[in-house]
Design an enzyme around this catalytic site. Structure first.
Site, PDB file in Angstrom:
ATOM      1  N   ASP A   1       0.826  -1.208   0.000  1.00 50.72           N
ATOM      2  CA  ASP A   1       0.000   0.000   0.000  1.00 50.72           C
ATOM      3  C   ASP A   1       0.861   1.258   0.000  1.00 50.72           C
ATOM      4  O   ASP A   1       1.936   1.298   0.612  1.00 50.72           O
ATOM      5  CB  ASP A   1      -0.896  -0.022   1.244  1.00 50.72           C
TER       6      ASP A   1
ATOM      7  N   GLU B   1       1.074  -0.458  -5.140  1.00 49.51           N
ATOM      8  CA  GLU B   1       0.063   0.578  -5.362  1.00 49.51           C
ATOM      9  C   GLU B   1       0.839   1.894  -5.395  1.00 49.51           C
ATOM     10  O   GLU B   1       1.128   2.478  -4.353  1.00 49.51           O
ATOM     11  CB  GLU B   1      -0.985   0.584  -4.252  1.00 49.51           C
TER      12      GLU B   1
END
Length: 641
Positions: A315, A366
């Site tokens: 993330d 990401e």
């Protein structure tokens, strides 16, 4: 009773382990740190070891001591760590560390390496040893070694565990209940992998699991380590992979957690501007600190090895790459650049160490900027991931589809631009949770027009994703056209499937997923320019895009025609590479999917006429707002390869 002093052998062994920890090279540090079952001087119990380099003293307190004054822990030389063996501690009891900070303040802190925590609102760590599971997924792990993921279908179903489905009393499904329902659903729908949003311990639902306190624990609100291990095993036995989101950039700042653990910047940066993540109200890890690297890289390997996860979606990578990423005040490097050099080196080291042990693992970034070489190996100057979410494609595509169809011809570049960079990285095309929350509307609700046209557009959108180069990801609820956007405290609107249009869209998605897996041309050379041949990307007037997707073998190809407006095109000519007969394998406007067509066209015989730089042509009707996929049925003159 606790042993307050160690014998020389125990001390020497610990010092060797902690030397590696302090040099950033202990990638199994969870086997040393935290709470571990142990025997000492003929007694069985647990040894507790914690890193708190600037604490004046550290004690252990818990149910085994009636939460009285902390059991004194011994400082282990110059390692910055403290340890104690306790024979009274038993599995299932709660505990914390009593940290006397440098200014004399005393705070009770969790164990950063704990494998289990109390169910909130309580927050103590729980005495627990690693389970010794005998895994039965050998065939799955062997198959990953035989076939490269780059040349296999990858179609991910993204799930938030506690809001996938609720019981009638509004309680969410447990992990064993999900095992019984989610895995068969994913298999039936034709997805290849499940990706969970973070399952680690976190105190606030509103963070969706991205503000963690317990990096080594399955959240007690979800279930136990053993239950999640069993879930992954069951998925693998059903030929379904399991991924999970992981957050190494920042951590929860609740006072009982890792924030200023020993009273000084320990896990976080010393510079307050770098340490405090104002965007998310969290603390940024000091990624250049050796002990933090041992903690985080061990954690990545822990989830891969102890739970047999097939990969991690990392993330907020951008927040680790830039000094000025949403932090307010910041100081540039000496050369004036904004790159976080220690963050870059950490990411490269993380990926190198993971792939050294598990070369068939998925490490997915990401990353929302134009940082180059995200999915190139470190030795080539890359970050070392093997996949990256294609956020540019997602943003442009959704912007295009949210427009009134009559305006799309003026913005056709939003659809065609992605082909200019589709092979710069190994991309995954994501329609994730982030796109259907916070007032952004569900995918179905984003589509313009009445209900019929919304579903027609949604089918076109989903089919376009499936034929575009890159692997695939869809968030739960997208697959049956849920109208309301995702709400974390509620289950999905499964009752919507009583509506014919929603049920037909679910059937469409199942058919589309199965077609994707069947057609090698849609995934076999996904990351090579040879995997696609554009036929016509300049037909903005009719707003039609056409191309050929190709597999390794010359015979493995499909012809794709995307019509992005609700206007039928009769007598449409499309170029094809070989003489022969072609057939439809997908028409998104079929009645069984919610459209108006009751039977497929074709088969189509070629005529000797040059169209789209191809020697042969077929003529057909392109339905309004649709995607057509054609494949060769019987063709001639195909060279052997």
């Amino acid at each position: 009773m606790a042993n307050k002093s160690m014998d020389e052998e125990t001390k020497n062994n610990l010092e060797k382990e902690l030397y590696l920890f302090n040099t950033g090279e202990h990638f199994d540090s969870y086997l040393t740190m935290g709470c571990k079952k142990d025997s000492y001087k003929g007694k069985d119990g647990f040894r507790f070891t914690v890193w708190a380099p600037n604490a004046k003293s550290v004690g252990l307190t818990g149910e085994f001591s009636d939460w009285h004054m902390g059991i004194e822990m011994e400082r282990i030389g110059e390692t910055g760590c403290w340890t104690v063996f306790n024979e009274q501690a038993i599995e299932g009891q709660c505990y914390k560390y009593r940290i006397e900070q440098s200014d004399g303040t005393v705070k009770l802190k969790i164990d950063p390496y704990a494998f289990e925590f109390e169910v909130r609102p309580n927050d103590a760590s729980i005495v627990k040893n690693l389970p010794e599971k005998k895994w039965r997924d050998g065939l799955w792990t062997a198959s990953k070694k035989r076939f490269s993921i780059y040349e296999r279908p990858l179609n991910i179903y993204e799930v938030h565990l506690s809001s996938w489905k609720h019981h009638e009393d509004d309680s969410w499904y447990t992990i064993p209940e999900l095992q019984q329902e989610l895995i068969p659903y994913v298999k039936k729908m034709g997805y290849t992998h499940i990706e969970f949003m973070p399952l680690m311990e976190h105190p606030l639902d509103a963070s969706w699991g991205y503000q963690l306190t317990g990096y080594y624990a399955v959240s007690s609100k979800f279930g136990t380590m053993e239950e999640f291990q069993n879930f992954v095993e069951a998925a693998h036995l059903a030929n379904i992979g399991v991924l999970m989101d992981w957050v190494p950039g920042h951590f929860n700042r609740n006072d009982y957690g890792m924030v200023y653990f020993d009273g000084t910047p320990q896990f976080e940066y010393k510079d307050k501007d770098k340490a405090e993540n104002n965007r998310w109200g969290t603390m940024n890890f000091d990624l250049g600190k050796d002990q933090v690297q041992s903690f985080l890289i061990s954690n990545a390997l822990y989830w891969i090895e102890q739970f047999h996860l097939d990969g991690l979606r990392v993330d907020a990578v951008s927040s680790m790459l830039y000094l000025d990423y949403d932090i307010g005040e910041w100081k540039p490097n000496e050369d004036g650049s904004n790159h976080n050099k220690v963050g870059v080196k950490f990411i490269q080291k993380l990926n190198e160490k993971v792939f050294e042990r598990h070369p068939d693992t998925l490490m997915i970034a990401e990353e929302s900027t134009a940082w180059s070489k995200v999915t190139k190996p470190v030795y080539m100057g890359g970050l070392g991931f093997n996949y990256k979410w294609n956020m540019g494609w997602m943003n442009d595509t959704l912007k295009f589809f949210e427009m009134n169809p009559s305006s799309r011809k003026h913005h056709f570049n939003l659809i065609t631009f992605s082909f200019m960079y589709a092979f710069n990285e190994n991309f995954i095309l994501p329609f994730s949770h982030d796109e259907v929350v916070h007032g952004k509307k569900s995918l179905m609700h984003k589509m313009p027009g009445d209900r019929y046209n919304q579903f027609a557009s949604l089918r076109t959108l989903e089919a376009y994703m499936m034929v575009h180069p890159g692997k695939k990801l869809n968030f739960m609820g997208n697959d049956y056209g849920q109208f309301l956007e995702w709400r974390i405290h509620e289950g999905l609107e499964w009752e919507s499937l009583a509506d014919e249009m929603n049920a037909k869209h679910l059937h469409f998605m199942e058919s589309l997923n199965m077609l994707y897996k069947k057609e090698h041309a849609l995934w076999e050379i996904d990351h090579q320019t040879q995997g696609i041949q554009i036929l016509d990307a300049d037909n903005a007037t009719e707003t039609i895009l056409s191309f050929i997707r190709k597999g390794k073998k010359t015979r493995d190809f499909v012809i794709v025609i995307c019509n992005f407006v609700p206007n039928e095109r009769k007598g449409y000519k499309i170029g094809v590479p070989f003489e022969g007969t072609y057939e439809e394998c997908l028409n998104t406007e079929m009645h069984e999917y919610g459209g108006v067509w009751t039977k497929l066209q074709g088969p189509f015989k070629t005529i000797k006429e040059t169209t789209h730089q191809q020697d042969y042509t077929i003529e057909l009707i392109v339905p309004a707002m649709s995607v057509l996929i054609l494949r060769p049925k019987r063709i001639f003159g195909v060279p052997k390869n």
